[in-house]
Scaffold this active site. Structure first.
Site, PDB file in Angstrom:
ATOM      1  N   LYS A 159       0.744  -1.196  -0.209  1.00  0.00           N
ATOM      2  CA  LYS A 159      -0.138  -0.093  -0.027  1.00  0.00           C
ATOM      3  C   LYS A 159       1.041   1.352   0.118  1.00  0.00           C
ATOM      4  O   LYS A 159       1.839   1.205   0.870  1.00  0.00           O
ATOM      5  CB  LYS A 159      -0.869   0.045   1.233  1.00  0.00           C
ATOM      6  N   SER A 189      -9.632   1.687   3.187  1.00  0.00           N
ATOM      7  CA  SER A 189      -8.674   2.517   2.175  1.00  0.00           C
ATOM      8  C   SER A 189      -7.613   1.471   1.346  1.00  0.00           C
ATOM      9  O   SER A 189      -7.045   2.159   0.514  1.00  0.00           O
ATOM     10  CB  SER A 189      -7.963   3.429   3.087  1.00  0.00           C
ATOM     11  N   SER A 211      -9.636  -0.615   7.341  1.00  0.00           N
ATOM     12  CA  SER A 211      -8.981  -0.615   6.150  1.00  0.00           C
ATOM     13  C   SER A 211      -8.141  -1.786   5.517  1.00  0.00           C
ATOM     14  O   SER A 211      -7.813  -1.852   4.159  1.00  0.00           O
ATOM     15  CB  SER A 211      -8.226   0.432   5.715  1.00  0.00           C
TER      16      SER A 211
HETATM   17  N1  GLN Z   1     -13.082   3.799   6.599  1.00  0.00           N
HETATM   18  C1  GLN Z   1     -12.491   4.278   7.679  1.00  0.00           C
HETATM   19  C2  GLN Z   1     -11.926   5.611   7.658  1.00  0.00           C
HETATM   20  O1  GLN Z   1     -12.196   6.271   6.592  1.00  0.00           O
HETATM   21  C3  GLN Z   1     -11.186   3.434   8.070  1.00  0.00           C
HETATM   22  C4  GLN Z   1      -9.976   3.951   7.196  1.00  0.00           C
HETATM   23  C5  GLN Z   1      -8.851   2.870   7.814  1.00  0.00           C
HETATM   24  O2  GLN Z   1      -8.672   2.268   8.134  1.00  0.00           O
HETATM   25  N2  GLN Z   1      -7.635   3.410   7.271  1.00  0.00           N
HETATM   26  O3  GLN Z   1     -11.342   6.405   8.411  1.00  0.00           O
END
Ligand code: GLN
Length: 487
Positions: free
Chosen positions: A79, A154, A178
């Site tokens: 990532k 994400s 994420s």
């Molecule tokens: N969807 C969650 C957010 O927008 C989790 C994102 C993540 O785990 N990086 O914060």
């Protein structure tokens, strides 16, 4: 050499050890798969062809010389938020365009010590803020099971790369889901380790009290293998913990005899897609057939989790992102004086969602509001952690859905951030409590969209969730299905 790009890591390691393929073959197959499919999927933002080939050839030579390291010459996707020396690290943002990492994150360095090769960088929501990968400044990623749909986020690029046969395995990060949520949307395995299990040194911070790095793989054995390589105390991340790392693959067995599993009332609620609920309930029955005993449990503070998470995460993000001001990293827009330059750089460099969160986070920390929002959220967080402590006194792991719905259409929730935040209801609690969680494929919703089963475990008991995930997975075939990307 065809078909290598769809192997698991352990199958790959076996073939390499038996001399049935070389690391160079692997890299070439993966690059061919990326060339063939990534125009449709958009999983990668950068691919490291020449350097990966050179390192693969070095690994092949080392293997001939007797080197038996488990990940020797195995390519991984990463990532775009984790630093890999001499590779770009844009975090899905315009503000870091052109930034090249001068060092390896600890998790990367540990995988490199085991021989891994870093093939490329995967797309993500900007600074890991989002649930769809639509918030990336670097392009669109599509769900390999239905190209009109989001891959989740994400870590959407990592999940899509694994699902599309463009990576054997990938790394993601999980602050509120994420790793687990895109794994669920794309039909792969995703593991969020306990807070403190894996060092975050070299991970670009989103919300430091929640962030963890986790593997995204084709099966549970692979997740155990990557966690094994990354886990353990690192003096460069003071939140990493000195608890011994067990042999995770030794915990994998084909039954669940003697395991007690909890089903939280608050996670089986109206609003969950009926097909998701059906798949998860069928997985529960499968675990029962494998020998597990079930208990109904309650996690009463679950209804407050989304609000708590979005106060804590945005507060920490507003502080962490203060470093991107045009002075040290990435892009700069010149101004009349330094303050003007900071403002112009940040206005031009950050996308809408990141700005929204910086504003929210600054607000909840500001004097006069701190007690009402931030302090209150911290107190509720303690209650949520307490819910899990009580629950785990009576069970070894907890089964829930990962997300209330399968993957939705690109654009469907893009203009409705609140709707998107609500989809994080089943994942953010693990981050708030610091416990570990695993997403394993458990079926498909009508239109052929993957559904994930979430297995939550007590802090530093990754072996529990790996054991449940493995026994379940090995008794089903969901994880073996592949999307059809040929047409
Ligand atoms: N969807 C969650 C957010 O927008 C989790 C994102 C993540 O785990 N990086 O914060």
């Amino acid at each position: 050499m065809a078909g290598l790009s769809n192997l698991t890591l352990h199958e790959t390691a076996d073939r390499l050890a038996r001399g049935e393929c070389t690391s160079e073959d692997l890299v070439r197959d993966l690059v061919a798969a990326i060339e063939q499919r990534d125009g449709k999927v958009g999983a990668y933002v950068w691919v490291n062809v020449e350097d990966a080939l050179a390192r693969a050839r070095e690994a092949d030579a080392a293997r001939l010389g007797g080197d038996r390291r488990p990940l020797l010459g195995i390519p991984l996707a990463v990532k775009d938020v984790l630093n890999v020396k001499d590779q770009p690290c844009a975090c899905g943002s315009r503000i870091l365009k052109g930034y090249v990492s001068p060092y390896d994150a600890t998790a990367i360095a540990r995988l490199r010590e085991q021989g891994a090769v870093f093939l490329g960088r995967t797309n993500m929501d900007e600074f890991a803020m989002g649930s769809t990968t639509e918030n990336s400044a670097l392009g669109v990623t599509r769900n390999p099971w239905d190209l009109a749909r989001v891959p989740g986020g994400s870590s959407g690029g990592s999940a899509a790369a694994v699902a599309a046969g463009e990576a054997l395995a990938a790394l993601g990060t999980d602050t509120g889901g994420s790793v687990r949520q895109p794994a669920s949307f794309c039909g792969c395995v995703g593991l969020k380790p306990s807070y403190g299990r894996v060092s975050r040194f070299g991970l670009t911070a989103y919300a430091s009290s929640l962030d963890q790095i986790g593997p995204m793989t084709r099966d549970v054995r692979d997740a155990a293998m990557l966690l094994q390589a990354m886990a353990g105390r690192d003096p460069r991340d003071s939140s990493s913990v000195e608890i011994p790392v067990p042999d995770y693959s030794a915990s994998l067995r084909n039954d669940l005899n003697g395991m007690k599993l909890g089903l939280p009332r608050e996670y089986f609620i109206a609003g969950t897609d009926p097909e998701v609920e059906r798949a998860v309930r069928a997985a529960v029955e499968q675990c029962r057939a494998l020998g597990a005993e079930f208990v109904e449990i309650s996690l009463p503070h679950t209804p407050y989790a989304i609000a708590t998470y979005y106060v804590v995460a945005t507060a920490e993000a507003s502080a962490n992102l203060a470093r991107f001001d045009g002075v040290r990293y990435g892009a700069r827009v010149e101004g009349e004086d330094p303050i003007d330059m900071y403002g112009k750089t940040r206005a031009a460099g950050f996308g809408r969602e990141v700005k929204r969160r910086i504003i929210l986070g600054t607000y909840v920390l500001s004097s006069g509001y701190y007690d009402a929002y931030y302090l209150r959220a911290q107190k509720v967080r303690t209650l949520i952690r307490g819910d899990f402590e009580k629950a785990f006194a009576g069970c070894d792991a907890i089964l829930t859905p990962v997300v209330p719905t399968p993957a939705y259409r690109i654009g469907e929730k893009a203009d409705d951030p609140l709707q998107m935040y609500l989809g994080d209801i089943f994942t953010v609690t693990a981050n708030l409590a610091g416990i570990c969680g695993l997403s394993v494929p458990c079926g498909f919703a009508g239109a052929g969209l993957p559904v994930g089963l979430q297995i939550l475990g007590p802090a530093f008991k990754e072996e529990n969730i790996l054991r449940v995930g493995y026994a379940y997975e090995q008794s089903t075939e969901w994880h073996l299905r592949k999307p059809n990307l040929e047409s």
